[in-house]
Design a protein around this motif. Sequence first.
Motif, PDB file in Angstrom:
ATOM      1  N   SER A   1      -6.917   4.461   2.525  1.00  0.00           N
ATOM      2  CA  SER A   1      -7.329   3.165   1.829  1.00  0.00           C
ATOM      3  C   SER A   1      -7.853   3.376   0.242  1.00  0.00           C
ATOM      4  CB  SER A   1      -8.394   2.600   2.482  1.00  0.00           C
ATOM      5  OG  SER A   1      -9.598   3.390   2.777  1.00  0.00           O
TER       6      SER A   1
ATOM      7  N   TRP B   1       1.941   1.621  -3.569  1.00  0.00           N
ATOM      8  CA  TRP B   1       0.899   2.304  -4.327  1.00  0.00           C
ATOM      9  C   TRP B   1       0.596   3.586  -4.051  1.00  0.00           C
ATOM     10  CZ3 TRP B   1      -3.077  -2.047  -2.988  1.00  0.00           C
ATOM     11  CH2 TRP B   1      -2.966  -3.218  -3.850  1.00  0.00           C
TER      12      TRP B   1
ATOM     13  N   SER C   1      -3.333   4.034  -2.667  1.00  0.00           N
ATOM     14  CA  SER C   1      -4.178   3.334  -1.585  1.00  0.00           C
ATOM     15  C   SER C   1      -4.273   4.591  -0.578  1.00  0.00           C
ATOM     16  CB  SER C   1      -2.777   2.757  -0.695  1.00  0.00           C
ATOM     17  OG  SER C   1      -1.825   3.183  -0.412  1.00  0.00           O
TER      18      SER C   1
ATOM     19  N   ALA D   1      -8.387   3.360  -3.488  1.00  0.00           N
ATOM     20  CA  ALA D   1      -7.630   3.174  -4.874  1.00  0.00           C
ATOM     21  C   ALA D   1      -7.787   4.102  -5.920  1.00  0.00           C
ATOM     22  CB  ALA D   1      -8.155   1.767  -5.207  1.00  0.00           C
TER      23      ALA D   1
ATOM     24  N   ARG E   1       0.693  -1.246   0.136  1.00  0.00           N
ATOM     25  CA  ARG E   1      -0.102   0.211  -0.091  1.00  0.00           C
ATOM     26  C   ARG E   1       0.740   1.419  -0.103  1.00  0.00           C
ATOM     27  NH1 ARG E   1      -5.252  -0.306   1.129  1.00  0.00           N
ATOM     28  NH2 ARG E   1      -6.154  -2.599   1.452  1.00  0.00           N
TER      29      ARG E   1
END
Length: 454
Positions: free
Chosen positions: A410, A324, A348, A412, A321
Amino acid sequence: MTAMLRMTLLFSLMGGSAAIILTALGGSTIQPAIFALGFLFLKAALPGPGQAQKFQLAAQDLSFLAIFILYGIAGAFILPNIFAGAINVTPLRPIPNGYIFAAFPLSFSSQNITSAVYLLSTLIAALTGHIASQAQKSEIAIARTTATVCGIHALLGLSSVVLAGTAWVSVLKFFRNGFYAQLDQTFDGFVRMNGIWPEPAVFAAYGFAWLVFTTELWLRNVEPRWTGRGAALLTIALLISTSTTAYIGLFAYGLIIALRMLFFPGSVSMRKALVLISGGMVGLAAVLALLAFSPEAASSFADFVSKFTVDKASSASALQRSFWAKQGIDAFWATGGLGVGPGSFRSSSIVTAIIGSTGLIGCTAIFVHLLRVFKPHYRSSYLRVDNARQATGVAASWAALVMLIPATFSAASPDPGFIWGFFCGFALALRRTPTTIPNRELHSSEIGLPDAVL
């Protein structure tokens, strides 16, 4: 219009379901609420008395959100082709069982199309939410529907844990027909809460958004019998959900309420402040009782919670994460601040997703829009108001802002979601109503802070 709005909000409960599966776009899913949103928009677009003025007012209030989303939609189709191969990124839909740091040359894909559609749905939700809120007594319908959504979401989540292993699981799976990864939610005999959603994280993120809105309505005495019960039930569900997303959100929101009570005396009535404190003490007493009477059960549950919260910080998932999230910053600099377009990479964090996808233009537009929604320099943003419509608008302002906290850790994609869009529409429409407390700018003398702080 109000009835169709309520229907759409209720359909949003089926976040793991599919009204349409677009096989031509790699199995992309259109949720029932998105499908219903189309009919809500058609209803709003029908000609009628004062309808043109309602559209004009909504367009004026949502102008910066429109800039953010329209630039994002255009960028989703144009930017990946302009900067094709310039950097390596992880696709928005990651490769199953692949290397956790897997990245591929930037290119246009079906996920750019899907992201553009979802961004458009967010704008439509804000527009229709604004128009529907202009109806008389819409605040009552919104408050009661919100409480109903909270209750149903909480009960579905609790049932997925309490009735695990029974035929009820098949009923819940029937609603999880969307093209999503349905993850295993058990660990050492414990079942994680996900209701009819594909995984606990999205179950918690959706529930937390509604919890903030419902709690703010209850604190402002808007339909308190409905909103109070809905907030209490959903709080219980999120506390035992074992979701990191839920715990981050609850901790941050609890801190926000405490700071408001500290710096803005009277923002929460004494009776409701006592209810909040009492609820916290009851929860603490329950934990102490579990430790005292069943140490083994307490130890097992602690291991379970630790596995899915604290231990994640050093896990491979946390490293992935972090990788990302960093992609958004890399994409921003690699494109000279233009971005690579929504759907081009997986993040993330909604912050780095917006930075990397929409660049400087998108960041500026969404920041100004949030300022217009929340109105941080107005007294009504912090102090209680007697007008129910204005109070509902302020509650929606807080919900639109606070629900982004879990998304910061969190999300995306750069799309805040159509629920966020509805909250923005509610806030901007309902806060136009005059109140008994003047909706004027806040002065530092009212909270005892130096002028420089404000």
